[in-house]
Design a protein around this motif. Sequence first.
Motif, PDB file in Angstrom:
ATOM      1  N   CYS A 121       0.856  -1.185   0.000  1.00  0.00           N
ATOM      2  CA  CYS A 121       0.000   0.000   0.000  1.00  0.00           C
ATOM      3  C   CYS A 121       0.892   1.235   0.000  1.00  0.00           C
ATOM      4  N   ARG A 122       1.078   1.824  -1.155  1.00  0.00           N
ATOM      5  CA  ARG A 122       2.052   2.910  -1.291  1.00  0.00           C
ATOM      6  C   ARG A 122       1.491   4.269  -0.860  1.00  0.00           C
ATOM      7  N   GLU A 123       0.183   4.359  -0.677  1.00  0.00           N
ATOM      8  CA  GLU A 123      -0.423   5.607  -0.234  1.00  0.00           C
ATOM      9  C   GLU A 123      -1.231   5.355   1.036  1.00  0.00           C
ATOM     10  N   VAL A 124      -1.346   6.380   1.877  1.00  0.00           N
ATOM     11  CA  VAL A 124      -2.042   6.234   3.157  1.00  0.00           C
ATOM     12  C   VAL A 124      -3.501   5.802   2.973  1.00  0.00           C
ATOM     13  N   PRO A 125      -4.275   6.362   2.048  1.00  0.00           N
ATOM     14  CA  PRO A 125      -5.676   5.908   1.885  1.00  0.00           C
ATOM     15  C   PRO A 125      -5.769   4.409   1.580  1.00  0.00           C
ATOM     16  N   HIS A 126      -4.841   3.904   0.744  1.00  0.00           N
ATOM     17  CA  HIS A 126      -4.864   2.477   0.435  1.00  0.00           C
ATOM     18  C   HIS A 126      -4.541   1.648   1.684  1.00  0.00           C
ATOM     19  N   ALA A 127      -3.580   2.126   2.470  1.00  0.00           N
ATOM     20  CA  ALA A 127      -3.216   1.417   3.696  1.00  0.00           C
ATOM     21  C   ALA A 127      -4.394   1.388   4.672  1.00  0.00           C
ATOM     22  N   MET A 128      -5.139   2.497   4.772  1.00  0.00           N
ATOM     23  CA  MET A 128      -6.282   2.541   5.678  1.00  0.00           C
ATOM     24  C   MET A 128      -7.421   1.651   5.176  1.00  0.00           C
ATOM     25  N   GLN A 129      -7.560   1.546   3.868  1.00  0.00           N
ATOM     26  CA  GLN A 129      -8.570   0.648   3.322  1.00  0.00           C
ATOM     27  C   GLN A 129      -8.268  -0.800   3.715  1.00  0.00           C
ATOM     28  N   LYS A 130      -6.988  -1.177   3.592  1.00  0.00           N
ATOM     29  CA  LYS A 130      -6.589  -2.538   3.938  1.00  0.00           C
ATOM     30  C   LYS A 130      -6.704  -2.761   5.445  1.00  0.00           C
ATOM     31  N   LEU A 131      -6.385  -1.724   6.243  1.00  0.00           N
ATOM     32  CA  LEU A 131      -6.528  -1.829   7.689  1.00  0.00           C
ATOM     33  C   LEU A 131      -7.983  -2.062   8.060  1.00  0.00           C
ATOM     34  N   GLY A 132      -8.894  -1.355   7.373  1.00  0.00           N
ATOM     35  CA  GLY A 132     -10.315  -1.541   7.635  1.00  0.00           C
ATOM     36  C   GLY A 132     -10.758  -2.970   7.391  1.00  0.00           C
ATOM     37  N   GLN A 133     -10.221  -3.606   6.354  1.00  0.00           N
ATOM     38  CA  GLN A 133     -10.560  -5.002   6.071  1.00  0.00           C
ATOM     39  C   GLN A 133     -10.043  -5.940   7.158  1.00  0.00           C
ATOM     40  N   LEU A 134      -8.921  -5.580   7.765  1.00  0.00           N
ATOM     41  CA  LEU A 134      -8.310  -6.443   8.777  1.00  0.00           C
ATOM     42  C   LEU A 134      -8.967  -6.316  10.149  1.00  0.00           C
ATOM     43  N   ILE A 135      -9.684  -5.206  10.383  1.00  0.00           N
ATOM     44  CA  ILE A 135     -10.301  -5.031  11.709  1.00  0.00           C
ATOM     45  C   ILE A 135     -11.801  -5.297  11.684  1.00  0.00           C
ATOM     46  N   GLU A 136     -12.314  -5.751  10.558  1.00  0.00           N
ATOM     47  CA  GLU A 136     -13.728  -6.130  10.526  1.00  0.00           C
ATOM     48  C   GLU A 136     -13.993  -7.216  11.563  1.00  0.00           C
ATOM     49  N   PRO A 137     -15.200  -7.258  12.129  1.00  0.00           N
ATOM     50  CA  PRO A 137     -15.523  -8.356  13.058  1.00  0.00           C
ATOM     51  C   PRO A 137     -15.306  -9.703  12.373  1.00  0.00           C
ATOM     52  N   GLN A 138     -14.504 -10.557  13.006  1.00  0.00           N
ATOM     53  CA  GLN A 138     -14.175 -11.876  12.453  1.00  0.00           C
ATOM     54  C   GLN A 138     -13.741 -11.748  10.985  1.00  0.00           C
ATOM     55  N   SER A 139     -12.801 -10.841  10.777  1.00  0.00           N
ATOM     56  CA  SER A 139     -12.329 -10.497   9.433  1.00  0.00           C
ATOM     57  C   SER A 139     -11.901 -11.733   8.630  1.00  0.00           C
ATOM     58  N   PRO A 140     -12.480 -11.942   7.445  1.00  0.00           N
ATOM     59  CA  PRO A 140     -12.063 -13.073   6.597  1.00  0.00           C
ATOM     60  C   PRO A 140     -10.600 -12.961   6.156  1.00  0.00           C
ATOM     61  N   LEU A 141     -10.164 -11.747   5.855  1.00  0.00           N
ATOM     62  CA  LEU A 141      -8.788 -11.561   5.410  1.00  0.00           C
ATOM     63  C   LEU A 141      -7.810 -11.883   6.542  1.00  0.00           C
ATOM     64  N   PHE A 142      -8.134 -11.409   7.736  1.00  0.00           N
ATOM     65  CA  PHE A 142      -7.266 -11.658   8.882  1.00  0.00           C
ATOM     66  C   PHE A 142      -7.190 -13.159   9.182  1.00  0.00           C
ATOM     67  N   ARG A 143      -8.330 -13.829   9.127  1.00  0.00           N
ATOM     68  CA  ARG A 143      -8.359 -15.274   9.378  1.00  0.00           C
ATOM     69  C   ARG A 143      -7.550 -16.023   8.304  1.00  0.00           C
ATOM     70  N   LEU A 144      -7.703 -15.601   7.043  1.00  0.00           N
ATOM     71  CA  LEU A 144      -6.991 -16.256   5.946  1.00  0.00           C
ATOM     72  C   LEU A 144      -5.481 -16.160   6.140  1.00  0.00           C
ATOM     73  N   MET A 145      -5.015 -14.979   6.513  1.00  0.00           N
ATOM     74  CA  MET A 145      -3.576 -14.810   6.712  1.00  0.00           C
ATOM     75  C   MET A 145      -3.051 -15.740   7.803  1.00  0.00           C
ATOM     76  N   ASN A 146      -3.770 -15.846   8.908  1.00  0.00           N
ATOM     77  CA  ASN A 146      -3.330 -16.719   9.999  1.00  0.00           C
ATOM     78  C   ASN A 146      -3.374 -18.198   9.601  1.00  0.00           C
ATOM     79  N   GLU A 147      -4.390 -18.576   8.865  1.00  0.00           N
ATOM     80  CA  GLU A 147      -4.472 -19.969   8.418  1.00  0.00           C
ATOM     81  C   GLU A 147      -3.325 -20.300   7.455  1.00  0.00           C
ATOM     82  N   CYS A 148      -2.965 -19.336   6.619  1.00  0.00           N
ATOM     83  CA  CYS A 148      -1.836 -19.546   5.710  1.00  0.00           C
ATOM     84  C   CYS A 148      -0.520 -19.661   6.486  1.00  0.00           C
TER      85      CYS A 148
END
Length: 782
Positions: free
Chosen positions: A731-758
């Motif tokens: 994420c080369r720009e702050v807005p993109h980084a915040m978008q990705k952060l939002g996906q990671l802090i969702e309740p029971q985030s699918p992206l966060f779970r996927l990363m840990n399972e990997c």
Amino acid sequence: MQEKSFGDETSPALLSGPGSPNRRPGAQDLPEAIASVGETFRGLLGFALKWDSLVSLTEDTSVGGREKLDEIYFVQKVKLGQGSFGTVWRAKNRKSGITVAIKQMDKASMPKRGVKRHDIEREVSMMRACSHEYITKLYDTFEDQTSIYLALEYCDGGDFGDKVRELGPVIKEEDTAEWMRQMCEALYHLHSKGICHRDIKPDNFMVLGDSTLKLSDFGLAVHLPPGGILTDKCGTPAFMAPEQHMMPVHSRGYGFPVDMWAAGVSMHCAMGGAFCRLCCNRPSESGDALDELGKPWPEKQTEEFVGLEASCRDRSYVNRMMWLTFAGFPKINAWERQVAWEAVPSPIVNGLSLLEQSQSNTPESLKVLAEALKTQKTVIVGSVRMGYGHHRIAYSALTWALELGGKPFLLDILSPDCIEAAVVRNMDKQYSRMSRIASNLGGVFDAIWGKMMLQGDANALRLSLALAQRIRGIMAAFPKDVPVITTHPFVGNMAVACGFKHVINLIFDNLPQYFVLVPGALNLVQSPSYFDKLLDMGCPAKSLRLAGHWVSSDLCINAVADSKSRIERSEQNLPRRFLIAVGGAGAQSAFLSGLLSAMAPLLREKKIRIYLNCGDHKHIADAVVSKLKDLELDWNEVTSSEGTVSLCKKEALDLLEEPPNWKAVTVFRFDSHFAAFRCTDLVIRVADVLVTKPSELAFFPVPKLHIRRVGAHEAHSAVRAQELGDGSVECREVPHAMQKLGQLIEPQSPLFRLMNECIIKAAEQKVYEGSKVACEFAFGAQ
């Protein structure tokens, strides 16, 4: 003896006027001096004089064995040079105190090089016949059952070829004129004795003091009677005259003029001719020269390892860059340099020893060091303090060495107070400065710097090898049978240049470049794609291994358990913890400021927590604290390794809760470099997500939010994380980084779970255990 010139009975006035031995030409005399050199060329081109004072070739050259040598000379443990079948040592005459060079030639190696006894006798007889101020003196000869020894005049300035390459474009024409006068005088004397040298080149002139040249290496010299011609083709190709190259079809043979042709090429080389800088490095034909080293070691290593020969432009580039690298630093003789070391226990890591510079460089202190390094399962882990990455990789190897019951020693080549370390420190200073400018300004500056970081081509490898050879004194004192794990090619190439027998190079990054390789070492890589690409680049398979990621033992051993704890924390909707690691170059201040501003609402509502490791960058820490004040955010500060360890115990992931009265921000700042980069390794185990540029941390077993890179080469590390599924895109720009952060802090985030399972899957496949594999190679288990 009456001197004869070509077709004339009169003796030419070869060296008169401004170029005479009694007068060194100044800038105002330059035209006359060059004219004098030209007259010398014309006068000597056909020069052939009677053989009169040369001793018999069949005369026994030996005046005694090694016992006699030791009786006359004290041979010091200082190696001045290493040839194809011989070594040159420094020694002192016990009576006069005169320093000499002892050339020791191994008899067993001579037949392999096509050299016979009469070749040695011929060389000795030639040198005995020539007594001149610009020809290296031969004092004595000795012989025993295994070696022949020549006691030669000691020249403290090294060889002239090195001097030309070192001075580069700053050589003055008046200096070249003076050097040519000396060369021509030496050849005048040689030819007056009826001797044709046949291998004139800068590398075969030694330098006494600052500017006196001494002709040496008579391995190809022969007697040429008046009117005779020579028909055997030998010499260094780039310095050979046309009549030598055109034999046997278009040339009947050659004579004394070939020496003058080679002297002219040498003059062109000294005056900065690009072609002749290449020529200084050209090898002679196999077996021709008695002590011909061939191509310079950096060029030879590169060619033998990846099969790439250097062009004229390549050699010129490497020589120019070496000159720029060492500009402003005192001249050093790498063969005579040796930094003294001592081992001291680490105050932070139990069982780890730190190699620190010793004030004593005596045989006794060296013996103590050697004894300390002779224990079972000993390994030197060599690193360089360029940012945090190389030290972090070294730390991973150190932890695995301890885990496997070994005794590791950490070597930082920037720690000693010496010229060699100062040169590398200056390089790191310029790198860090440019990284900060490019990262903070962005745009065209970032693009240019990024492109420069992708230039790790074969010339970068040659330059790395040349630098390592010049600064080898840093590692010269260590026993060469101790295995060495290196985390930077400078260290690895230095170890190989010193003669270490077992060198393991941990290749950082995920962008295939020649620069990262260490010819002569076992090169370990972190990913299958990297392995495959290096094979395509010509790297020999026997020198490559796929090991895995460079990760410390504690993180590897607990990777599965920690990932399961992170998933459980997500299911309980606990605040997501983000560890922001500032790079060692301190090049992310502008991006970090914008990211903190964007995170501020989430921090005030305590929806997230951040651990912010500012490392040992005071300017970053001060800027962060000022920013937190502006944003009216509360924070805690941790300033010691003890404080870091205490926090990690209190806030362990498996506790599944936040501590009482927790604050949304914890700032880590340190005075110690070691504590600074180690903090990230420790705090990863209490964090949910690591926020980092795609550097060495991109390979760690923790969910990763990749932010703006510093160098373009780092982008490929983010690609590796995406291959495994344990990290985000860059994420080369702050807005993109915040978008990705939002996906990671969702309740029971699918992206966060996927990363840990990997991570769990990769850990079970031992993907993160590369440093363990490296230590097993060092200890002989692989």
